[in-house]
Design a protein around this motif. Structure first.
Motif, mmCIF file in Angstrom:
data_model
loop_
_atom_site.group_PDB
_atom_site.id
_atom_site.type_symbol
_atom_site.label_atom_id
_atom_site.label_comp_id
_atom_site.label_asym_id
_atom_site.label_seq_id
_atom_site.Cartn_x
_atom_site.Cartn_y
_atom_site.Cartn_z
ATOM 1 N N HIS A 287 26.024 39.417 39.395
ATOM 2 C CA HIS A 287 26.843 39.698 40.569
ATOM 3 C C HIS A 287 26.175 39.130 41.825
ATOM 4 C CE1 HIS A 287 28.651 43.450 38.346
ATOM 5 N NE2 HIS A 287 28.731 42.337 37.647
ATOM 6 N N ALA A 288 24.867 39.375 41.944
ATOM 7 C CA ALA A 288 24.136 38.833 43.089
ATOM 8 C C ALA A 288 24.080 37.311 43.027
ATOM 9 C CB ALA A 288 22.722 39.420 43.131
ATOM 10 N N GLU A 289 23.961 36.778 41.818
ATOM 11 C CA GLU A 289 23.931 35.320 41.656
ATOM 12 C C GLU A 289 25.242 34.705 42.109
ATOM 13 O OE1 GLU A 289 22.832 32.008 38.203
ATOM 14 O OE2 GLU A 289 23.295 34.069 37.614
ATOM 15 N N ASP B 52 39.244 38.183 49.992
ATOM 16 C CA ASP B 52 37.981 37.461 50.139
ATOM 17 C C ASP B 52 36.843 38.141 49.389
ATOM 18 O OD1 ASP B 52 38.963 35.421 51.836
ATOM 19 O OD2 ASP B 52 38.940 36.803 53.536
ATOM 20 N N THR B 53 37.173 39.096 48.547
ATOM 21 C CA THR B 53 36.181 39.868 47.812
ATOM 22 C C THR B 53 36.274 39.574 46.320
ATOM 23 O OG1 THR B 53 36.235 41.666 49.437
ATOM 24 C CG2 THR B 53 35.409 42.216 47.243
ATOM 25 N N ILE B 54 35.129 39.508 45.657
ATOM 26 C CA ILE B 54 35.095 39.364 44.206
ATOM 27 C C ILE B 54 34.722 40.707 43.605
ATOM 28 C CG2 ILE B 54 33.995 38.215 42.244
ATOM 29 C CD1 ILE B 54 33.409 35.847 44.176
ATOM 30 N N LEU B 55 35.611 41.280 42.821
ATOM 31 C CA LEU B 55 35.292 42.479 42.059
ATOM 32 C C LEU B 55 34.579 42.044 40.793
ATOM 33 C CD1 LEU B 55 38.597 44.565 42.414
ATOM 34 C CD2 LEU B 55 36.545 44.608 43.861
ATOM 35 N N ALA B 56 33.463 42.698 40.483
ATOM 36 C CA ALA B 56 32.615 42.256 39.381
ATOM 37 C C ALA B 56 32.333 43.407 38.430
ATOM 38 C CB ALA B 56 31.308 41.682 39.918
ATOM 39 N N GLY B 57 32.648 43.202 37.153
ATOM 40 C CA GLY B 57 32.453 44.235 36.152
ATOM 41 C C GLY B 57 31.100 44.133 35.471
ATOM 42 N N GLU C 211 30.309 36.588 31.784
ATOM 43 C CA GLU C 211 31.424 36.075 30.987
ATOM 44 C C GLU C 211 32.625 35.729 31.859
ATOM 45 O OE1 GLU C 211 31.922 38.249 27.330
ATOM 46 O OE2 GLU C 211 29.843 37.824 26.755
ATOM 47 N N GLY C 212 32.308 35.002 32.955
ATOM 48 C CA GLY C 212 33.327 34.372 33.770
ATOM 49 C C GLY C 212 34.357 35.324 34.346
ATOM 50 N N GLU C 213 35.597 34.833 34.375
ATOM 51 C CA GLU C 213 36.675 35.636 34.954
ATOM 52 C C GLU C 213 37.014 36.861 34.120
ATOM 53 O OE1 GLU C 213 39.652 33.459 38.023
ATOM 54 O OE2 GLU C 213 40.224 33.393 35.923
ATOM 55 N N GLY C 214 36.399 36.992 32.963
ATOM 56 C CA GLY C 214 36.543 38.249 32.253
ATOM 57 C C GLY C 214 36.013 39.401 33.080
ATOM 58 N N ASP C 215 34.941 39.142 33.843
ATOM 59 C CA ASP C 215 34.313 40.177 34.653
ATOM 60 C C ASP C 215 34.315 39.900 36.149
ATOM 61 O OD1 ASP C 215 33.603 42.318 32.963
ATOM 62 O OD2 ASP C 215 31.928 41.181 32.140
ATOM 63 N N PHE C 216 34.870 38.769 36.580
ATOM 64 C CA PHE C 216 34.926 38.454 38.006
ATOM 65 C C PHE C 216 36.374 38.218 38.419
ATOM 66 C CE2 PHE C 216 30.666 36.459 36.882
ATOM 67 C CZ PHE C 216 29.923 37.540 37.331
ATOM 68 N N LEU C 217 36.874 39.020 39.338
ATOM 69 C CA LEU C 217 38.260 38.902 39.789
ATOM 70 C C LEU C 217 38.294 38.809 41.306
ATOM 71 C CD1 LEU C 217 39.899 41.596 37.455
ATOM 72 C CD2 LEU C 217 39.932 39.104 37.169
ATOM 73 N N LEU C 218 38.957 37.769 41.814
ATOM 74 C CA LEU C 218 39.058 37.559 43.258
ATOM 75 C C LEU C 218 40.231 38.360 43.817
ATOM 76 C CD1 LEU C 218 37.988 35.924 45.716
ATOM 77 C CD2 LEU C 218 39.761 34.226 45.181
ATOM 78 N N VAL D 100 30.606 40.455 46.856
ATOM 79 C CA VAL D 100 30.800 40.812 45.454
ATOM 80 C C VAL D 100 30.578 42.320 45.313
ATOM 81 C CG1 VAL D 100 29.996 40.496 43.085
ATOM 82 C CG2 VAL D 100 30.126 38.530 44.633
ATOM 83 N N VAL D 101 31.582 43.007 44.784
ATOM 84 C CA VAL D 101 31.543 44.461 44.644
ATOM 85 C C VAL D 101 31.411 44.809 43.166
ATOM 86 C CG1 VAL D 101 32.831 46.611 44.991
ATOM 87 C CG2 VAL D 101 32.914 44.810 46.728
ATOM 88 N N SER D 102 30.351 45.512 42.802
ATOM 89 C CA SER D 102 30.093 45.856 41.407
ATOM 90 C C SER D 102 30.884 47.090 40.982
ATOM 91 C CB SER D 102 28.599 46.124 41.196
ATOM 92 O OG SER D 102 27.840 44.959 41.443
#
Length: 286
Positions: A158-160, A143-148, A133-140, A169-171
């Motif tokens: 997250h891997a995709e 240089d790292t993307i935090l992923a919910g 669900e996009g930036e609802g769960d992905f925050l830059l 990408v950090v889960s």
């Protein structure tokens, strides 16, 4: 010669905050209402006021334009009342738009609608293979993307996204259903590499995720339950100006102490659908 008197608190040196105008995508809530329940905030039995939602949303858009943001608009579609929550429409980085694939059937048509907009605007669209669900769960952050994950976006997404973006990408696992998207429980205050700074609600995450956050962001602002309960963390920052829920008063205090300029807005009507400032805001990174 300077002296620190005995018993005096040492002055904490805060970095100078710098705002950078952003490009964002928004969707006017012309069709906003609550007719189904897909999160704990929604109650179809409670009345909603579409005209009020539009006025409050217009206030948010004015704040952004006054800050010098480039505000792009996607046309709202009848029958998609949650389309106002543009952050869920995808994740955009380096001119690549990773499309959304929604968990609930009620929102699934939003994914293709947003991808069509991205294509028309010249973005390279990556059609998702996994629920996200996009930036609802992905925050830059830097240089790292935090992923919910935990309620909406699948861990496989997250891997995709890591493959598509070429970023680390950090889960992070969410455990409180009231904070079902990462952007309701964590706010990126400064995304500049080397100056990364966030705020979050500890109770929204499991213990392994908290360990990651504590290690990576030891100077993070910890927000209390009261401010989180009005989606105070669902905010948007340009690195200096932080647009937040006006009722998140302690978060506002902490932001000022850390050198930011908090700007409060009232999105109480859109809160009835489970969204706030950040939910209405999708950052476009060319």
């Amino acid at each position: 010669m300077s002296m620190i008197h005995e018993g005096a608190e040492p002055r904490v040196q805060r970095p100078e905050r710098t705002g950078t105008a952003r490009s964002v995508l928004m969707c006017r809530p012309e069709h906003f209402t609550v007719v189904y329940r897909i999160n704990p905030w929604m109650d179809p039995q409670s009345p909603t006021d579409t005209a009020l939602a539009v006025r409050q949303w217009e206030q948010l858009r004015r704040v952004y334009t006054d800050l010098g943001f480039d505000v792009q608009l996607i046309d709202p579609i009848p029958g998609l009342p949650d389309m106002v929550y543009a952050a869920n429409g995808g994740f955009v980085i380096d001119n690549i738009a990773y499309g959304a694939s929604f968990t609930y059937a009620e929102r699934q048509p939003e994914g293709p609608a947003y991808m069509d907009w991205f294509r028309a605007e010249g973005f390279e669209v990556a059609v998702p293979e996994n629920i996200n669900e996009g930036e609802g769960d992905f925050l830059l952050v830097g240089d790292t993307i935090l992923a919910g994950t935990g309620f909406r976006s699948a861990t496989a997404s997250h891997a995709e996204l890591a493959r598509i973006s070429g970023r680390d990408v950090v889960s992070l696992s969410l455990v409180d259903p009231n904070f079902y998207h990462l952007d309701t429980a964590l706010s990126v205050l400064d995304s500049t590499p080397g100056r990364e700074h966030i705020a979050y609600l500890p109770g929204a995450f499991d213990e392994p995720s908290l360990a990651v956050l504590r290690e990576r962001y030891p100077d993070a602002i910890l927000v209390n339950d009261e401010d989180a309960s009005v989606l105070g963390l669902n905010s948007f920052s340009d690195g200096y100006n932080v647009v937040i829920a006006s009722r998140a008063t302690d978060f506002e205090r902490q932001l000022r102490e850390h050198g930011y300029n908090p700007i409060g807005v009232d999105l109480s009507e859109l809160l009835l659908g489970g969204g706030g400032v950040k939910c209405c805001t999708l950052e476009l990174r060319r």
